[in-house]
Design a protein around this motif. Structure first.
Motif, short mmCIF file in Angstrom:
data_model
loop_
_atom_site.label_atom_id
_atom_site.label_comp_id
_atom_site.label_asym_id
_atom_site.label_seq_id
_atom_site.Cartn_x
_atom_site.Cartn_y
_atom_site.Cartn_z
N PHE A 227 55.35 45.51 34.01
CA PHE A 227 55.04 44.74 33.81
C PHE A 227 53.72 44.44 34.32
CE2 PHE A 227 59.90 44.12 34.24
CZ PHE A 227 60.24 42.91 32.98
N ASP A 228 52.74 44.24 33.70
CA ASP A 228 51.44 43.95 33.37
C ASP A 228 50.75 42.60 34.08
OD1 ASP A 228 50.75 46.53 32.17
OD2 ASP A 228 50.33 45.08 30.47
N PRO A 229 49.94 42.42 35.17
CA PRO A 229 49.01 41.56 36.19
C PRO A 229 48.82 40.58 34.55
CG PRO A 229 48.75 43.46 36.49
CD PRO A 229 49.47 44.06 35.88
N GLU A 230 48.61 39.45 34.93
CA GLU A 230 48.21 38.11 34.30
C GLU A 230 47.35 37.87 35.69
OE1 GLU A 230 51.21 35.65 33.04
OE2 GLU A 230 52.49 36.90 32.60
N VAL A 231 45.93 38.14 34.61
CA VAL A 231 44.51 37.77 35.83
C VAL A 231 43.34 37.14 34.52
CG1 VAL A 231 43.06 38.33 37.62
CG2 VAL A 231 45.04 39.34 37.24
N PRO A 232 43.85 35.63 34.48
CA PRO A 232 42.89 35.01 33.99
C PRO A 232 41.37 35.43 34.35
CG PRO A 232 43.54 32.94 34.55
CD PRO A 232 44.64 34.97 35.51
N GLU A 330 34.76 45.02 28.29
CA GLU A 330 35.23 45.26 26.83
C GLU A 330 35.65 46.19 26.32
OE1 GLU A 330 31.97 43.30 24.33
OE2 GLU A 330 32.55 41.12 25.07
N MET A 331 36.60 46.50 25.29
CA MET A 331 37.16 48.18 24.92
C MET A 331 36.89 47.56 23.57
SD MET A 331 40.88 48.28 24.75
CE MET A 331 40.87 50.34 24.78
N SER A 339 46.76 44.70 28.84
CA SER A 339 47.67 46.09 29.05
C SER A 339 47.11 47.09 29.49
CB SER A 339 48.57 46.67 27.63
OG SER A 339 47.34 46.39 27.36
N HIS A 340 45.05 46.92 29.24
CA HIS A 340 44.07 47.97 29.52
C HIS A 340 43.12 47.76 30.63
CE1 HIS A 340 44.47 51.07 26.55
NE2 HIS A 340 44.90 49.97 25.25
N GLY A 341 43.96 46.23 31.88
CA GLY A 341 43.28 46.18 32.86
C GLY A 341 41.84 44.40 32.49
N HIS A 342 41.95 43.56 31.90
CA HIS A 342 42.01 42.56 31.66
C HIS A 342 42.07 41.92 32.95
CE1 HIS A 342 40.08 38.61 30.14
NE2 HIS A 342 41.09 37.96 30.58
N THR A 355 42.74 57.41 36.90
CA THR A 355 42.28 57.61 38.41
C THR A 355 41.49 55.99 37.81
OG1 THR A 355 40.39 58.61 37.95
CG2 THR A 355 41.76 59.10 39.46
N ASN A 356 41.34 55.51 36.30
CA ASN A 356 40.35 54.60 36.09
C ASN A 356 40.78 53.20 36.49
OD1 ASN A 356 38.30 55.82 34.59
ND2 ASN A 356 40.09 57.23 34.38
N VAL A 357 40.92 52.70 37.70
CA VAL A 357 41.71 51.11 37.83
C VAL A 357 41.53 50.27 36.67
CG1 VAL A 357 42.35 49.87 39.54
CG2 VAL A 357 41.94 52.27 40.09
N LYS A 358 43.02 49.57 36.32
CA LYS A 358 42.31 48.39 36.23
C LYS A 358 43.33 47.55 36.81
CE LYS A 358 45.25 50.95 32.19
NZ LYS A 358 46.68 50.71 31.11
N TRP A 359 42.53 46.08 36.38
CA TRP A 359 42.84 44.83 37.34
C TRP A 359 42.09 44.97 38.28
CZ3 TRP A 359 47.93 47.34 35.21
CH2 TRP A 359 47.65 46.85 33.94
N LEU A 360 41.67 45.68 38.15
CA LEU A 360 40.09 45.73 39.66
C LEU A 360 40.46 44.76 40.33
CD1 LEU A 360 39.16 47.90 41.48
CD2 LEU A 360 36.87 47.18 40.16
#
Length: 497
Positions: A227-232, A330-331, A339-342, A355-360
């Motif tokens: 489950f991906d974090p939801e970060v506006p 952006e991608m 799902s790719h780190g928004h 190692t390319n951390v998502k949701w930093l």
């Protein structure tokens, strides 16, 4: 009287049946109102399962089962959630039976199911979705007719539960749709030029091989939890802390107002098979990370940094590895999908995808090394990626020739050439390569065509930009990424056409 005493001392079949129904419908109700999000009761349970699973077991499943291994911890998490809600319903039934207080037992089951779900998910409103079905099925279970032999009420309850689960699944899928931040946006002229350049430079490959820029929906995706974090974007900020002269915190608006770059960057998964397809490339828009590090650590005395994410993931890097790192929002010209780190992820050139951390959320500068998430589980995936030439397509062409094609990647070392053998490695020929795209960390396509004669033992290997031949010796993905030459027996009759 004896039967009544026995019933109050032991759990009956009816109670077990309705406890199962209550647990299943409670999970379904939570899914209906929360969708496949972190407010779904299974999500925090799954996160805890992932966190507590020993590294040796994780490595075993990744190595022996592959990407389907995650389905096991999801299934376990569903069972635990249903078991928890079912146990709460059973407690309510026993209270109702022992104290002959049906209302008290029903209220206890519904209230406790709601309270436990709210505590687990942190959302009291959506927790009603789990509490209400538990209350209802507890009420049905303690009704006077529920325990009658061959009672049609049992069949009706089972049918109702199945119908509810089906409806809840449909509603939950609608609730789970991507947030509005993932909708299409206008692509900047700079990104459009890069997308067009990649399209113009890709080889004319007949077989099913991705282009030089992967579609967002086809870009591989691997995370520690389901489950991906939801970060506006409006709520996001990132802090550089630890051994610093002064903490530096930057908001999304502040970050995106900085110097902007558009980079081709390729990512490869450390846990993929040798010839797996978890290797993709995109045009990423963002800003260099080094100016932010310089603001926080003007003396430059720290040797390493721990990058932390909203999903509790963390990776350690030598600070020098972050010199050319990139904070992307952006991608392919679109806002990062959830799902790719928004809204913001890290891209570290030449290193494995994990190692390319998502949701930093944080960069902590350290004065001594510490193990990251995967290092604690026995992996060594923070080093440079291994050189690889992939054989993804074997296609029989109309003229009777056989086309071999794929991608090659060696991180920041680049690819100098790809060599192909059709006789098991006795002789080698150079493959056709796509022109290199601008950037320090980008894959290349390759293509080779020959006239087959029966069955061929095809081998492919790459030479990186430093002139180093890809190692022949094979190794599994655990603990440092798969290595070796890709081999495939190609038969004229088996090739696609």
């Amino acid at each position: 009287m004896i039967d009544r005493i026995r019933d109050t001392e032991y759990v009956t079949v009816t109670e077990l049946l309705f406890a199962v129904l209550a647990g299943a419908t409670g999970v379904a109700g939570s899914y209906a109102v929360a969708g496949y999000t972190r407010q779904f009761i299974v999500a925090p349970i799954d996160a805890q399962v992932v966190r507590l699973t020993p590294g040796s077991i994780v490595a075993f499943f990744i190595t022996n089962i592959g990407e389907e291994g995650h389905l096991l911890h999801i299934a376990l998490s569903f069972c635990l959630a249903a078991g928890l809600l079912g146990a709460i319903a059973l407690l309510g039934m026993r209270v109702a039976d022992r104290l002959t207080q049906s209302t008290l037992g029903i209220a206890l089951a519904g209230g406790l199911a709601w309270g436990v779900t709210a505590a687990i998910t942190g959302d009291p409103v959506l927790a009603i979705g789990a509490g209400a079905p538990v209350l209802i099925f507890t009420a049905i279970a303690v009704a006077p007719t529920a325990d009658t032999d061959h009672n049609p009420a049992r069949r009706r309850a089972i049918a109702s539960a199945l119908a509810f689960v089906g409806v809840a699944a449909g509603i939950g899928r609608l609730t789970s749709e991507e947030p509005t931040q993932s909708t299409e946006a206008d692509v900047s002229s700079e990104v459009e030029q890069q997308l067009q350049q990649a399209e113009s430079q890709q080889l004319d490959i007949t077989g099913d091989v991705p282009g030089l820029v992967s579609e967002i929906g086809e870009f591989y995706n691997v995370d520690i939890a389901e489950f991906d974090p939801e970060v506006p974007s409006d709520d996001w900020s990132m802090t550089i802390t630890g051994e610093v002269g002064e903490d530096v915190t930057v908001s999304y608006d502040e970050l995106t107002s900085r110097e902007t770059e558009h980079r081709y960057v390729t990512l490869r998964c450390v846990g993929e098979d040798l010839n797996g397809e978890k290797l993709d490339n995109a045009v990423w828009t963002g800003t260099p990370i080094k100016p932010l590090l310089d603001e926080a650590d003007p003396e430059g005395e720290c040797d390493c940094a721990m990058l932390r994410a909203e999903d509790d993931y963390f990776v350690q890097f030598p600070v020098e590895a972050l010199e050319d790192a990139f904070l992307a929002w952006e991608m392919n010209g679109q806002p990062l999908p959830q799902s790719h780190g928004h809204p913001v992820r890290v891209l570290v050139p030449g290193h494995w995808g994990e190692t390319n951390v998502k949701w930093l959320s944080e960069i902590e500068l350290l004065d001594e090394e510490m193990d990251g998430y995967w290092e604690q589980r026995g992996w060594h995936g923070t080093g440079p990626v291994n050189t690889i030439a992939k054989l993804w397509s074997t296609t029989m062409l109309d003229g009777g020739t056989l086309e071999l094609a794929g991608h090659a990647y060696a991180g920041t070392r680049g690819i100098e050439r790809v060599e192909v053998s059709t006789d098991g490695g006795s002789t080698w020929q150079d493959a056709e390569l796509s022109e290199p795209l601008p950037g320090d960390d980008v894959w290349r396509q390759w293509r080779y065509e020959f006239t087959p004669d029966g069955s061929h033992d095809v081998v492919v290997r790459a030479v990186d930009g430093e002139g180093t031949l890809q190692p022949e010796e094979r190794s599994d993905s655990y603990p440092s990424g798969a290595t070796g030459w890709v081999r495939k027996t190609v038969n004229m009759m088996d090739a696609s056409g």
